[in-house]
Design a protein around this motif. Structure first.
Motif, PDB file in Angstrom:
ATOM      1  N   ARG A  21      -5.504   4.477   9.943  1.00 51.23           N
ATOM      2  CA  ARG A  21      -4.432   4.725   8.981  1.00 51.23           C
ATOM      3  C   ARG A  21      -4.296   6.197   8.612  1.00 51.23           C
ATOM      4  NH1 ARG A  21      -4.305   0.434   4.215  1.00 51.23           N
ATOM      5  NH2 ARG A  21      -3.759  -1.370   5.462  1.00 51.23           N
ATOM      6  N   ASN A  23      -2.395   8.110   5.196  1.00 57.85           N
ATOM      7  CA  ASN A  23      -1.612   8.054   3.958  1.00 57.85           C
ATOM      8  C   ASN A  23      -1.147   9.463   3.631  1.00 57.85           C
ATOM      9  OD1 ASN A  23      -1.916   5.264   2.907  1.00 57.85           O
ATOM     10  ND2 ASN A  23      -4.078   5.802   2.967  1.00 57.85           N
ATOM     11  N   THR A  25       1.660  11.739   0.845  1.00 56.51           N
ATOM     12  CA  THR A  25       2.566  11.761  -0.303  1.00 56.51           C
ATOM     13  C   THR A  25       3.524  12.919  -0.126  1.00 56.51           C
ATOM     14  OG1 THR A  25       0.809  10.867  -1.688  1.00 56.51           O
ATOM     15  CG2 THR A  25       2.662  11.884  -2.820  1.00 56.51           C
ATOM     16  N   GLU A 105       5.199   7.629  -1.168  1.00 56.03           N
ATOM     17  CA  GLU A 105       3.926   7.444  -0.472  1.00 56.03           C
ATOM     18  C   GLU A 105       4.233   6.786   0.862  1.00 56.03           C
ATOM     19  OE1 GLU A 105       0.817   5.446  -2.673  1.00 56.03           O
ATOM     20  OE2 GLU A 105       1.818   6.019  -4.539  1.00 56.03           O
ATOM     21  N   LEU A 107       2.593   5.274   4.478  1.00 55.79           N
ATOM     22  CA  LEU A 107       1.396   4.784   5.157  1.00 55.79           C
ATOM     23  C   LEU A 107       1.755   4.520   6.612  1.00 55.79           C
ATOM     24  CD1 LEU A 107      -1.495   3.536   5.341  1.00 55.79           C
ATOM     25  CD2 LEU A 107      -0.431   1.358   4.716  1.00 55.79           C
ATOM     26  N   GLU A 109      -0.009   3.115  10.206  1.00 55.49           N
ATOM     27  CA  GLU A 109      -1.170   2.364  10.674  1.00 55.49           C
ATOM     28  C   GLU A 109      -0.981   1.983  12.135  1.00 55.49           C
ATOM     29  OE1 GLU A 109      -3.633  -1.756   9.754  1.00 55.49           O
ATOM     30  OE2 GLU A 109      -2.254  -0.982   8.251  1.00 55.49           O
ATOM     31  N   VAL A 124       4.848   1.609   9.929  1.00 58.32           N
ATOM     32  CA  VAL A 124       5.046   2.512   8.801  1.00 58.32           C
ATOM     33  C   VAL A 124       5.630   1.736   7.627  1.00 58.32           C
ATOM     34  CG1 VAL A 124       7.349   3.241   9.553  1.00 58.32           C
ATOM     35  CG2 VAL A 124       6.036   4.708   8.043  1.00 58.32           C
ATOM     36  N   THR A 125       5.141   2.069   6.460  1.00 56.57           N
ATOM     37  CA  THR A 125       5.713   1.551   5.231  1.00 56.57           C
ATOM     38  C   THR A 125       5.701   2.698   4.220  1.00 56.57           C
ATOM     39  OG1 THR A 125       5.650  -0.234   3.591  1.00 56.57           O
ATOM     40  CG2 THR A 125       3.538   0.664   4.283  1.00 56.57           C
ATOM     41  N   GLN A 133       8.748  -1.044  -2.126  1.00 58.71           N
ATOM     42  CA  GLN A 133       8.816  -0.674  -0.718  1.00 58.71           C
ATOM     43  C   GLN A 133      10.214  -0.152  -0.411  1.00 58.71           C
ATOM     44  OE1 GLN A 133       8.099  -3.804   2.148  1.00 58.71           O
ATOM     45  NE2 GLN A 133       7.348  -2.327   3.633  1.00 58.71           N
TER      46      GLN A 133
END
Length: 145
Positions: A21, A23, A25, A105, A107, A109, A124-125, A133
């Motif tokens: 992952r 992450n 911002t 944000e 993410l 993965e 991706v989210t 979301q």
């Protein structure tokens, strides 16, 4: 293969693992929006004119979705898998608008690895400040060889 001194190569397919992952911002600033609008010559008033946007269902200016896409593709190019990666395909849903000055944000993965074809699926989210979301998608990426 010759590389300039200090040039970093991203992760090769055998260095990646399912579930890996990243992450990050991002705060959406005026300078970023103005740079995007200047580079693309996009004059949609929904992106910059407060009085125009106030008359729409959005009520205030929104961030162009392609700019949000750029944040994601940049993260893929810089970090996961990283430099030398090539995006083959993308399937993205923009679930909610993002407004100026919001912090999002993101993410990424690794969801699937195909070593035979040298392709990874990167899910991706993204969430807005209210933890709603705003983006969901999958990128098919060819890591560096």
């Amino acid at each position: 293969m010759l590389l300039r001194k200090g040039t970093k190569i991203g992760k090769k397919i055998d260095e990646l693992s399912v579930g890996e992952r990243l992450n990050l911002t991002e705060k959406i600033e005026d300078k970023d929006l103005l740079l995007y609008l200047g580079l693309t010559n996009d004059s949609n008033p929904l992106f910059i004119q407060h009085d125009y946007a106030a008359e729409t269902s959005f009520k205030k200016p929104i961030v162009p979705v392609i700019m949000l896409n750029g944040i994601i593709t940049s993260a893929i190019s810089k970090h996961l898998p990283g430099p030398g990666s090539y995006i083959l395909e993308q399937n993205i849903s923009y679930l909610l608008p993002v407004y100026h000055y919001e912090t999002i944000e993101v993410l990424l993965e690794v969801q699937q690895i195909n070593t035979v074809e040298n392709i990874v699926d990167v899910f991706v989210t993204a969430l807005n400040e209210e933890k709603q979301q705003i983006i969901e998608g999958v990128f098919k990426v060819m890591p560096p060889v």
